[in-house]
Design a protein around this motif. Sequence first.
Motif, PDB file in Angstrom:
ATOM      1  N   LYS A   1      20.729  67.770  49.162  1.00 25.24           N
ATOM      2  CA  LYS A   1      19.516  67.214  48.573  1.00 25.24           C
ATOM      3  C   LYS A   1      19.739  65.738  48.284  1.00 25.24           C
ATOM      4  O   LYS A   1      20.869  65.301  48.080  1.00 25.24           O
ATOM      5  CB  LYS A   1      19.148  67.956  47.280  1.00 25.24           C
ATOM      6  N   TYR A   2      18.637  65.001  48.268  1.00 27.21           N
ATOM      7  CA  TYR A   2      18.711  63.570  47.965  1.00 27.21           C
ATOM      8  C   TYR A   2      17.608  63.206  46.987  1.00 27.21           C
ATOM      9  O   TYR A   2      16.545  63.820  46.956  1.00 27.21           O
ATOM     10  CB  TYR A   2      18.650  62.724  49.247  1.00 27.21           C
ATOM     11  N   CYS A   3      17.885  62.207  46.183  1.00 25.64           N
ATOM     12  CA  CYS A   3      17.039  61.800  45.067  1.00 25.64           C
ATOM     13  C   CYS A   3      15.735  61.142  45.534  1.00 25.64           C
ATOM     14  O   CYS A   3      15.764  60.116  46.217  1.00 25.64           O
ATOM     15  CB  CYS A   3      17.837  60.845  44.185  1.00 25.64           C
ATOM     16  N   THR A   4      14.620  61.739  45.132  1.00 21.99           N
ATOM     17  CA  THR A   4      13.301  61.216  45.491  1.00 21.99           C
ATOM     18  C   THR A   4      13.070  59.820  44.922  1.00 21.99           C
ATOM     19  O   THR A   4      12.614  58.922  45.635  1.00 21.99           O
ATOM     20  CB  THR A   4      12.191  62.165  44.984  1.00 21.99           C
ATOM     21  N   SER A   5      13.363  59.616  43.643  1.00 19.88           N
ATOM     22  CA  SER A   5      13.109  58.293  43.051  1.00 19.88           C
ATOM     23  C   SER A   5      14.018  57.223  43.661  1.00 19.88           C
ATOM     24  O   SER A   5      13.629  56.059  43.743  1.00 19.88           O
ATOM     25  CB  SER A   5      13.245  58.333  41.528  1.00 19.88           C
ATOM     26  N   CYS A   6      15.193  57.623  44.132  1.00 17.99           N
ATOM     27  CA  CYS A   6      16.106  56.660  44.771  1.00 17.99           C
ATOM     28  C   CYS A   6      15.558  56.194  46.120  1.00 17.99           C
ATOM     29  O   CYS A   6      15.646  55.007  46.446  1.00 17.99           O
ATOM     30  CB  CYS A   6      17.497  57.273  44.947  1.00 17.99           C
ATOM     31  N   VAL A   7      14.973  57.117  46.896  1.00 22.38           N
ATOM     32  CA  VAL A   7      14.387  56.686  48.176  1.00 22.38           C
ATOM     33  C   VAL A   7      13.106  55.891  47.943  1.00 22.38           C
ATOM     34  O   VAL A   7      12.824  54.956  48.680  1.00 22.38           O
ATOM     35  CB  VAL A   7      14.159  57.849  49.175  1.00 22.38           C
ATOM     36  N   GLN A   8      12.355  56.247  46.910  1.00 27.84           N
ATOM     37  CA  GLN A   8      11.157  55.476  46.579  1.00 27.84           C
ATOM     38  C   GLN A   8      11.535  54.047  46.202  1.00 27.84           C
ATOM     39  O   GLN A   8      10.891  53.090  46.647  1.00 27.84           O
ATOM     40  CB  GLN A   8      10.401  56.121  45.426  1.00 27.84           C
ATOM     41  N   ALA A   9      12.562  53.888  45.387  1.00 30.48           N
ATOM     42  CA  ALA A   9      12.991  52.556  44.942  1.00 30.48           C
ATOM     43  C   ALA A   9      13.433  51.686  46.114  1.00 30.48           C
ATOM     44  O   ALA A   9      13.323  50.464  46.051  1.00 30.48           O
ATOM     45  CB  ALA A   9      14.136  52.685  43.940  1.00 30.48           C
ATOM     46  N   ARG A  10      13.892  52.316  47.190  1.00 30.50           N
ATOM     47  CA  ARG A  10      14.378  51.577  48.353  1.00 30.50           C
ATOM     48  C   ARG A  10      13.324  51.463  49.450  1.00 30.50           C
ATOM     49  O   ARG A  10      13.607  50.979  50.540  1.00 30.50           O
ATOM     50  CB  ARG A  10      15.655  52.249  48.879  1.00 30.50           C
ATOM     51  N   GLY A  11      12.102  51.936  49.186  1.00 22.84           N
ATOM     52  CA  GLY A  11      11.013  51.832  50.157  1.00 22.84           C
ATOM     53  C   GLY A  11      11.191  52.757  51.352  1.00 22.84           C
ATOM     54  O   GLY A  11      10.663  52.488  52.427  1.00 22.84           O
ATOM     55  N   LEU A  12      11.907  53.861  51.182  1.00 20.14           N
ATOM     56  CA  LEU A  12      12.237  54.744  52.295  1.00 20.14           C
ATOM     57  C   LEU A  12      11.517  56.090  52.241  1.00 20.14           C
ATOM     58  O   LEU A  12      11.792  56.964  53.058  1.00 20.14           O
ATOM     59  CB  LEU A  12      13.758  54.998  52.311  1.00 20.14           C
TER      60      LEU A  12
END
Length: 117
Positions: A76-87
């Motif tokens: 699993k990978y962090c949703t807010s982390c990908v959002q913060a990186r525009g991904l």
Amino acid sequence: MQQVLIVINDAPYGSEKLFNALRLAIQLNEQATAPKVKLFLLSDAVTAVLPKQQPGEGYNLQQMLEIILAQGAEIKYCTSCVQARGLIELDVIEGCVKATMDDLALWLLESDKVITF
């Protein structure tokens, strides 16, 4: 069955922390009494789930993640982390799942051992 959670925070390339975490996950899955392995990617580690990466030389993280998934581990990978990186809208390696801190907290509580990289 023993459960092992591996939490990874480091970027895929630049240091070898993520590479070493994936090596460990593969080795754990190959043990005679293999535990249930779960990987949670945070911070810059979330970029490892992006497909079609073409590193010039050395290890291929996509290949390693696919091996780990084929061995039966969960990633699993962090949703807010990908959002913060525009991904957030980009494709990811099949089998990798978006998750939240709630998911990480539940995995942590279920785990017998937790390792961070």
